[in-house]
Motif scaffolding. Sequence first.
Motif, PDB file in Angstrom:
ATOM      1  N   GLN A 170       7.761   6.066  -3.783  1.00  0.00           N
ATOM      2  CA  GLN A 170       7.998   4.620  -3.802  1.00  0.00           C
ATOM      3  C   GLN A 170       8.019   4.053  -2.398  1.00  0.00           C
ATOM      4  O   GLN A 170       7.737   2.896  -2.182  1.00  0.00           O
ATOM      5  N   ARG A 171       8.446   4.909  -1.485  1.00  0.00           N
ATOM      6  CA  ARG A 171       8.440   4.502  -0.077  1.00  0.00           C
ATOM      7  C   ARG A 171       7.550   5.470   0.695  1.00  0.00           C
ATOM      8  O   ARG A 171       7.622   6.684   0.496  1.00  0.00           O
ATOM      9  N   VAL A 172       6.739   4.929   1.597  1.00  0.00           N
ATOM     10  CA  VAL A 172       5.795   5.768   2.338  1.00  0.00           C
ATOM     11  C   VAL A 172       6.058   5.650   3.841  1.00  0.00           C
ATOM     12  O   VAL A 172       6.077   4.542   4.392  1.00  0.00           O
ATOM     13  N   VAL A 173       6.323   6.794   4.448  1.00  0.00           N
ATOM     14  CA  VAL A 173       6.473   6.849   5.903  1.00  0.00           C
ATOM     15  C   VAL A 173       5.073   6.977   6.510  1.00  0.00           C
ATOM     16  O   VAL A 173       4.299   7.837   6.093  1.00  0.00           O
ATOM     17  N   VAL A 174       4.760   6.105   7.449  1.00  0.00           N
ATOM     18  CA  VAL A 174       3.483   6.199   8.155  1.00  0.00           C
ATOM     19  C   VAL A 174       3.792   6.684   9.574  1.00  0.00           C
ATOM     20  O   VAL A 174       4.527   6.018  10.303  1.00  0.00           O
ATOM     21  N   ALA A 175       3.278   7.864   9.914  1.00  0.00           N
ATOM     22  CA  ALA A 175       3.619   8.432  11.227  1.00  0.00           C
ATOM     23  C   ALA A 175       2.389   9.058  11.866  1.00  0.00           C
ATOM     24  O   ALA A 175       1.379   9.314  11.188  1.00  0.00           O
ATOM     25  N   TYR A 176       2.489   9.300  13.166  1.00  0.00           N
ATOM     26  CA  TYR A 176       1.357   9.883  13.916  1.00  0.00           C
ATOM     27  C   TYR A 176       1.895  10.606  15.139  1.00  0.00           C
ATOM     28  O   TYR A 176       3.035  10.384  15.569  1.00  0.00           O
ATOM     29  N   GLY A 177       1.073  11.476  15.704  1.00  0.00           N
ATOM     30  CA  GLY A 177       1.455  12.205  16.925  1.00  0.00           C
ATOM     31  C   GLY A 177       2.671  13.074  16.697  1.00  0.00           C
ATOM     32  O   GLY A 177       3.001  13.448  15.568  1.00  0.00           O
ATOM     33  N   ASP A 209      -4.408   0.232  -0.069  1.00  0.00           N
ATOM     34  CA  ASP A 209      -4.423   1.068  -1.267  1.00  0.00           C
ATOM     35  C   ASP A 209      -3.012   1.584  -1.579  1.00  0.00           C
ATOM     36  O   ASP A 209      -2.530   1.488  -2.709  1.00  0.00           O
ATOM     37  N   TRP A 210      -2.325   2.110  -0.577  1.00  0.00           N
ATOM     38  CA  TRP A 210      -0.969   2.627  -0.800  1.00  0.00           C
ATOM     39  C   TRP A 210       0.024   1.493  -1.082  1.00  0.00           C
ATOM     40  O   TRP A 210       0.998   1.684  -1.806  1.00  0.00           O
ATOM     41  N   GLY A 211      -0.259   0.345  -0.493  1.00  0.00           N
ATOM     42  CA  GLY A 211       0.609  -0.812  -0.723  1.00  0.00           C
ATOM     43  C   GLY A 211       0.667  -1.214  -2.187  1.00  0.00           C
ATOM     44  O   GLY A 211       1.674  -1.753  -2.664  1.00  0.00           O
ATOM     45  N   ARG A 212      -0.409  -0.951  -2.907  1.00  0.00           N
ATOM     46  CA  ARG A 212      -0.426  -1.267  -4.341  1.00  0.00           C
ATOM     47  C   ARG A 212       0.376  -0.253  -5.146  1.00  0.00           C
ATOM     48  O   ARG A 212       0.780  -0.506  -6.271  1.00  0.00           O
ATOM     49  N   ARG A 213       0.587   0.930  -4.574  1.00  0.00           N
ATOM     50  CA  ARG A 213       1.257   2.000  -5.317  1.00  0.00           C
ATOM     51  C   ARG A 213       2.720   2.193  -4.918  1.00  0.00           C
ATOM     52  O   ARG A 213       3.495   2.787  -5.653  1.00  0.00           O
ATOM     53  N   CYS A 214       3.070   1.743  -3.685  1.00  0.00           N
ATOM     54  CA  CYS A 214       4.449   1.965  -3.258  1.00  0.00           C
ATOM     55  C   CYS A 214       5.153   0.628  -3.047  1.00  0.00           C
ATOM     56  O   CYS A 214       4.534  -0.437  -3.150  1.00  0.00           O
ATOM     57  N   GLU A 215       6.447   0.708  -2.748  1.00  0.00           N
ATOM     58  CA  GLU A 215       7.224  -0.525  -2.595  1.00  0.00           C
ATOM     59  C   GLU A 215       7.377  -0.929  -1.135  1.00  0.00           C
ATOM     60  O   GLU A 215       7.471  -2.108  -0.819  1.00  0.00           O
TER      61      GLU A 215
END
Lengths: 477, 256
Positions: free
Chosen positions: A376-383, A421-427
């Motif tokens: 429901q929540r997606v962490v977007v991370a890098y490096g 795309d993920w915005g449509r699936r998560c909150e």
Amino acid sequence: MSKDRTFTIQLDEDLCKGSDCYICVNACPKGVFAEGERITPKGLRPSQVKDPDECIGCEICEFLCPDLGITVEEVGGTERVITSTPKGGATAPASGGWTTVQSSLDPGTHYMIGDEACAEGAIAAGCRFYAGYPITPASEIMVHMAKRLVQTDGVFIQMEDEIGSMAAVIGASWAGIKSMTATAGPGFSLMTENVGYACMTETPCVVVDVQRAGPSTGQASRPASGDVMQAKWGTHGGVEIIALAPWSVQEMYDLTIKAFNLAERFRVPVILLADAVTGHLRESFQVEETMELFDRIKVPGAPPFGSDDESGVPSMPSFGEGEELLITGSTHDRYGVRKTADPVVHERLVKRISKKIIAHMEEITDYELYFEDGAQRVVVAYGSTARSALWAVKAARERGERVGMLRLKSLWPFPGELIRDWGRRCEEFIVPETNLGQISQVVQQHTANPVSLVSQTNGEIMDPRRVRDFLMGRKSH
Amino acid sequence: MGEMLREKYVRQPTPFCAGCGHGIFMNAFLHAADEMGLDFRGTVFVSGIGCGAWVPSPHFRADTLHVTHGRAIAFATGVKLARPELNVVVISGDGDIATIGGNHLIHAARRNVPIKVFCLNNLVYGMTGGQVSATTPQGDITSTTPQGNPERAFDLVALARGAGAPYVARFPVVRARKLTKGIINALRFDQFAFMDVLSLCPTQYGRANRAKLGFEGPSLIWGMLEWQKEVCVNREKAGPEEMNGKILIGEWYAES
């Protein structure tokens, strides 16, 4: 120069710039030339040959004419033959594209720091030119390249500064050699003008920025990700760029190879946005037996700066192939001819050098998903921050949180479609960053969902507990 | 020979002002290139930003690399190290090579990278509107020193020699034959070569300093060329008194 010889004098009136010059009129010791009487359509009054019989063949007029407009020849003298070398290379076969090659490192497990793995990736990708300047925490790349390029008959030079380093790298690339440099924030700032030159001249090369805590000198040996927006917008003019973000020693190796492939494929500078953690961390990584490499496409005689396709990548010749290359950072047409006041040529060029990246988004975009099921929540991370983030996501999952993670391996061009795309699936999205919020803002541009920034700017690796507490804290409210 | 040189080596007429000293250098360079049989196909011309940079690019029928302001020598270093068999020739102005790019000049001289550098020194920023450069003589008028340049100028021969350049030369464009011979010597030299080419800018420098320096004659450029003849003395032929207050021209080889 005796008077028993006679000479003919040709003066090209179209070239003569007339009365503001008249060097020939004043220089001739015999008064052969005179000020002009006729005014040309350009409004100039070219000089004229008044007394050719007086000419003694001293040729001072010919030598001093700034416009090469005068030819003095002896009557009955040796005829000069023009032996212009024809434009060549047209018979050479086209080259470039994908090939499978044996890995230069022994297949299997290796153990080194990220900076060294990056250098090994460069050698494996066929990089044979390195120009750089010492700077923490990137110096180990340079030191390792100094050693490895001796072993591989390559060229290494420590330049006088980062401006010169980037310049030499571009020069070497046009000489036909895969080339790179590596630096950190202060040096990256100095390189940015020539990074823009590489964008404009479509020069393949790789620039590694091992990010450290800034601004300015900041904390030289401490990690940060403050140069993400600089990589994108640092050079003036505003154009698309490719930037990759490794999170491990394995990716310092793999993504360096990928950076070279993308640079050669799209004729662009590719930025590898490492940081002090991925640069200095020592861990094991795997090397495969074979690898795929892309070499710049070369079609002799093809226009080096244009394509019929508005997102096309032109053929890239090298120096010494008889192409009479006109390479310039000024606006130019498909053959490199400067067009510094032509709106159509300028817009076409600026759009194509951006579209050639945007139109190949799928080929460039690289990412990994973790715990995506039911997230429901997606962490977007890098490096290196993604390492801390993944620990936090795992910890939250263990406590029943429906959290997933998207790790971006390519930051620019930004994969906005992935976020949509993920915005449509998560909150909601959570973006941990070791800056004041750079990618978090870009994520917000691509979604109507709430985007939260977990910012840490203390020069330390992102504290995994900080991310975990944020994820858990949201639940408890 | 002008017509032959144009057809063989030049793509298009130059956009330089009437009487531009850079045009005279271009003429001498092509005379030299033709006399020595310089292989244009195996030569890369590198230039930066400014009027001088326009001499090779887009005019010469050879590979040309027209780069960012001040960085021509650094780009050329990359080209030469990557492909040592190519002749790499830098042609650019005093603003580009000696002012913004001075650091690259001294380091290339120190390294003895076997490139050839011709600095077309017209004492001023021509293209941008006649601003002061690092070679503008003290006291001279420019658009940014309306009361006279308060700073001292670089002596580019001394600078390059001090940095270790094994071949350094200085010739004024008015001595076109000497200049041509010097260009041949520089191009044939197998190490780093630097030439301070005393060029002239009638448009920006000439107009501003006409009264002060007394550029007299039937035309401004001719007055400037006459002035060049007056102020330059051959370093090998002049005695100590003749050298006083003059600009030394000639060639300086490092003692090896």
